[in-house]
Design a protein around this motif. Sequence first.
Motif, PDB file in Angstrom:
ATOM      1  N   THR A  36       0.797  -1.237   0.000  1.00 20.05           N
ATOM      2  CA  THR A  36       0.000   0.000   0.000  1.00 20.05           C
ATOM      3  C   THR A  36       0.827   1.284   0.000  1.00 20.05           C
ATOM      4  O   THR A  36       0.252   2.366   0.107  1.00 20.05           O
ATOM      5  N   PRO A  41       2.095   2.117  -5.176  1.00 18.49           N
ATOM      6  CA  PRO A  41       1.141   1.149  -4.623  1.00 18.49           C
ATOM      7  C   PRO A  41       0.875  -0.019  -5.559  1.00 18.49           C
ATOM      8  O   PRO A  41       0.816   0.130  -6.767  1.00 18.49           O
ATOM      9  N   TYR A  45      -6.824   1.942  -3.081  1.00 20.48           N
ATOM     10  CA  TYR A  45      -8.085   2.066  -2.360  1.00 20.48           C
ATOM     11  C   TYR A  45      -8.855   3.260  -2.894  1.00 20.48           C
ATOM     12  O   TYR A  45      -8.263   4.280  -3.249  1.00 20.48           O
ATOM     13  N   ARG A  54      -3.454   6.665   7.714  1.00 19.18           N
ATOM     14  CA  ARG A  54      -2.480   5.638   7.341  1.00 19.18           C
ATOM     15  C   ARG A  54      -1.343   5.636   8.349  1.00 19.18           C
ATOM     16  O   ARG A  54      -0.788   6.688   8.652  1.00 19.18           O
TER      17      ARG A  54
END
Length: 101
Positions: A36, A41, A45, A54
Amino acid sequence: MAELRWLRTGLFGRPAYWLSMVIVIGFQIPVDGWLTKLNAPIVLYNDEQITGWRFPWDIPVEDFVFGFALVTGVLLAWERLRPRAEEADRTSARQRDEVDH
């Protein structure tokens, strides 16, 4: 919630449960962090579907909640079904003994 209201297996009071959570987080941080990371990435998302919080290494906090819920759910099911499996084993062994005699 299910553990506290219905299942009551005592899982949360066992050191083995908390050790398993430490093991889960120990693997989840490096793997999830790599998947992530915002600079490259692998998993993306939808920003409308997550809080945007995060920590650490760009890991969405929802991933930790999901991971813990998944592992806890499996362990609770295992604990809940274990007495039934043990009783079935005892019954099966008793039936074998009766056949042998």
